[in-house]
Enzyme design. Sequence first.
Site, PDB file in Angstrom:
ATOM      1  N   ASP A 162       0.813  -1.208   0.000  1.00  0.00           N
ATOM      2  CA  ASP A 162       0.000   0.000   0.000  1.00  0.00           C
ATOM      3  C   ASP A 162       0.854   1.268   0.000  1.00  0.00           C
ATOM      4  OD1 ASP A 162      -2.415   1.462   0.256  1.00  0.00           O
ATOM      5  OD2 ASP A 162      -2.172   1.547   2.435  1.00  0.00           O
ATOM      6  N   GLU A 424       3.495  -8.121   7.503  1.00  0.00           N
ATOM      7  CA  GLU A 424       2.219  -8.758   7.156  1.00  0.00           C
ATOM      8  C   GLU A 424       2.321  -9.845   6.105  1.00  0.00           C
ATOM      9  OE1 GLU A 424      -0.825  -5.878   6.296  1.00  0.00           O
ATOM     10  OE2 GLU A 424      -0.992  -5.312   8.393  1.00  0.00           O
ATOM     11  N   TYR A 479      -6.598  -3.292  12.871  1.00  0.00           N
ATOM     12  CA  TYR A 479      -7.473  -2.200  12.440  1.00  0.00           C
ATOM     13  C   TYR A 479      -8.908  -2.410  12.912  1.00  0.00           C
ATOM     14  CZ  TYR A 479      -3.580  -0.409   9.757  1.00  0.00           C
ATOM     15  OH  TYR A 479      -2.376   0.128   9.406  1.00  0.00           O
ATOM     16  N   GLU A 514       0.930  -1.220  14.050  1.00  0.00           N
ATOM     17  CA  GLU A 514       0.022  -0.394  13.244  1.00  0.00           C
ATOM     18  C   GLU A 514      -1.363  -0.413  13.864  1.00  0.00           C
ATOM     19  OE1 GLU A 514      -0.249  -1.104   8.994  1.00  0.00           O
ATOM     20  OE2 GLU A 514       1.908  -1.473   8.846  1.00  0.00           O
ATOM     21  N   TRP A 559      -0.303   4.038  12.773  1.00  0.00           N
ATOM     22  CA  TRP A 559      -0.190   4.062  11.317  1.00  0.00           C
ATOM     23  C   TRP A 559      -0.977   5.253  10.804  1.00  0.00           C
ATOM     24  CZ3 TRP A 559       3.224   1.937   8.410  1.00  0.00           C
ATOM     25  CH2 TRP A 559       3.054   1.951   7.017  1.00  0.00           C
ATOM     26  N   LYS A 578      -4.070   7.938   6.602  1.00  0.00           N
ATOM     27  CA  LYS A 578      -4.050   7.594   8.030  1.00  0.00           C
ATOM     28  C   LYS A 578      -3.027   8.402   8.819  1.00  0.00           C
ATOM     29  CE  LYS A 578      -5.919   2.933   7.454  1.00  0.00           C
ATOM     30  NZ  LYS A 578      -5.729   2.714   6.010  1.00  0.00           N
TER      31      LYS A 578
HETATM   32  C1  BDP Z   1      -1.423  -2.528   6.616  1.00  0.00           C
HETATM   33  C2  BDP Z   1      -0.096  -2.343   5.909  1.00  0.00           C
HETATM   34  C3  BDP Z   1       0.202  -0.906   5.536  1.00  0.00           C
HETATM   35  C4  BDP Z   1      -1.042  -0.248   4.992  1.00  0.00           C
HETATM   36  C5  BDP Z   1      -2.108  -0.267   6.059  1.00  0.00           C
HETATM   37  C6  BDP Z   1      -3.397   0.430   5.622  1.00  0.00           C
HETATM   38  O1  BDP Z   1       0.957  -2.877   6.667  1.00  0.00           O
HETATM   39  O2  BDP Z   1       1.267  -0.852   4.614  1.00  0.00           O
HETATM   40  O3  BDP Z   1      -0.803   1.050   4.512  1.00  0.00           O
HETATM   41  O4  BDP Z   1      -2.422  -1.597   6.363  1.00  0.00           O
HETATM   42  O5  BDP Z   1      -4.252  -0.245   5.057  1.00  0.00           O
HETATM   43  O6  BDP Z   1      -1.999  -3.682   6.161  1.00  0.00           O
HETATM   44  O7  BDP Z   1      -3.519   1.617   5.817  1.00  0.00           O
END
Ligand code: BDP
Length: 609
Positions: A162, A424, A479, A514, A559, A578
Amino acid sequence: MLRPLDTATRERKSLTGLWDFRLDGTGAGHDARWFAAPLETTTTMPVPASYNDVLPDAEVRNHVGDAWYQTMVRVPRGWDGQRVVLRFDSATHRAVVWVGETEVVRHEGGYTPFEVDVTALVTAGEEVRVTAAVNNELTFQSIPPGIVKDTPQGRRQQYFHDFFNYAGIHRSVWLYTTPTNHVSDVTVATDVDHRGAGGTGAGTVRYSVETAGDEGATDTDVQVTLRDAAGATVATGAGAEGALTVTDPHLWAPGDGYLYELDVELVGADGQVVDSYLQTVGIRTVEVRGAEFLINDEPFYFTGFGKHEDSAIRGKAHDDVLLVHDFALLDWIGANSFRTSHYPYADEVYDYADRQGIVVIDEVAAVGQNMGVMSGLLGADPVETFTPDTVNDESREVHAAAIAELIARDKNHPSVVLWSIANEPESNTEASRKYFEPLFALAKQLDTTRPVGFVNVMLSPFGTCQLADLTDVIMLNRYYGWYVDTGDLRTAETHWLAELQGWATLDKPIVITEYGADTYPGLHSMTAEPWSEEFQSAYLDMNHRVFDQVPQVVGEQVWNFADFQTSVGVFRVDGNKKGAFTRDRRPKAAAHRLRERWTVIRGQGVTKA
Ligand code: BDP
C-alpha cells in the site's frame, strides 16, 4: 558495509545533482549500448529523487521498466594512487552500472547500498562517464513482490503493498577514496554490567575490524582509540578484534543520543597510519526478558509511528530538510521511536536517530507476501502466496540477501533495537512456516545482539499464527474499528481486547506496530463518523484503552506518521490518509491527541505507568 567518510586518509565526492535521463520501457538500451555514448535525451533528472512525480507526465509516473541515468564526473586530481570506489546509497529496485563502457556492478534490491572498486577505470584529474540503468519491475522473485502484466495498452505493474512504487536513484551517489590497504569493515557491539557497583557498572565495546588490500594488508596492524563526545580518549586497543572497557560510561538511551567515536587505524610496519575510519558507538543494551523489552535493563515502552519515506514531488528521495523536520515533529508529539515501514531507510536517517536518541525498528522490504490480503481487500486475482510459481525458493534467496544487507549496513547503529524481517506476510500456513524458519535463523545468526521479529497481519489472529514461536517480539498490525467493525468502536474495543488478551498469554513483549484510521483533514463530524478528524481521535482513544489493560503491550506505533502516496484504488483518495500529519506535515486533530498522551508517557521516563 562501511559508509563513505571524509577522514585523514579518505575523501568523498558527491555525485548528486542533475543527471541526463531517459526512460526505456522495452529494455532496448542494453542492446543499443546506451552506456557507450552520451545519452540521447534532453531530459534531466535530479539525483536523489523518485522520477515519477518530477515531470507532469503519466507515462513517467507509471513507467514500467528501465530508467537510464548518466553523468560525467571529473575525478579529483589529488586522487592519484588511491583506491577509488563508486557507491550508490540505493537504486530502486535494481540497477546495472557502467563506468565508461565497462559494466562494473549489478545490484538487486531498492533500499540498500552497493559499491564497486573502479580504480582501474578512472584517472585522477580526468572525466569519466557514469551510467546507470535503474529498473523498477516487481515480480514474485523480488522484495517486495509484484506482477508485471503485458496488456494491449502497454506494460502494467501490479503490486501487493500500500505505497506507490516510486523508483529511481533515491539517495546519494558517491565517488570516494580509500588507501589501497584499507579498513573494509568494522563491527561494534556493546555491553553494560548493569549490576555493577552503584548500578552503573562498566561498559564494554567489543570491536572487530576487517582489512583488505593488495597484500591482504598483512604487514599492517589495527589500532583503535575510543573517544567520548568531548574528544577525550577513554580506551585504546590493538589488534583486529578486542574488547574495550569504559568505566562509568555515558549510556546511549532513548532521548539521550550520546555517542562515542571509535577511531580505527590501520598502521604500517613503519608506524605510519595507512588508513583511518571513524565509527560512532552508542553504549547500550537491548534485551527481551519475559514480556519486557529492556533498553539498558529498564522496561521500554515504544511510542511513535510506522513511517514512510514519502513526500510530494520527491517521492521516496532522501531529503535532509524533511529528515530534520520529521524528527522535530516526533519530538513535538512526544514520540520516542518509529518503524522503518516497509523498507530500510537512507543511512542519514539512522545516523540522525542515533544522535537524537530515537529508537528504530528496522524493517526489510519484504511487504506484500500475502495473497490473502490482496484478494480479500484489493480484489486481486486469487493466487496462493508460497508456491513454486509465486513466492518460492528463489524469492527466499533474494529475501535472505536483503536481510543480510540490512544487518551488514545497520549493525552498528545503537538506535536500531529490533529487526523486522517482513511486514504482514502470510503467516498462518505450513508453507509460510517453511519459508520463514530459515530466514529467522539467518537473522539471528547474523546478529546475536538484537531481537528479531516480523509484523503479524490481522488475517492471522492469535491462535492461528505459525511464526509466533520464532519471533522474539510480537508485532501486531490491527485495524479494529476501521477495516473490521468499521465505525463501531464499542464492538471493536471488545474484539480487540479479546484478541490481545490471547497474545498476552505467550509471555512475549507485544508492540502494536500499526493501528490507524483514514482521516480526511478538515472533515468534521458531530457523531465521530469514519474519515472525520473526530473519528480518528476517538479511534486512537479506544485503542489506548485496550493497550492500557494489557501489561504485555510494550509499545504503540500509530499508522501512519503522515499521509502518503499509494497506487490508485477505490480505497484511497490521493493516497493513504491515516497520517497524524498531512503529507505536507500539518497536524490533524489526532496529532494533538497523541501529543497529550505521549508527552505524559515520556515524562514518566522510558516506561509507561
Ligand atoms: C497494513 C499495511 C500498511 C497499509 C495499512 C493500511 O501494513 O502498509 O498502509 O495496512 O491499510 O496492512 O492503511
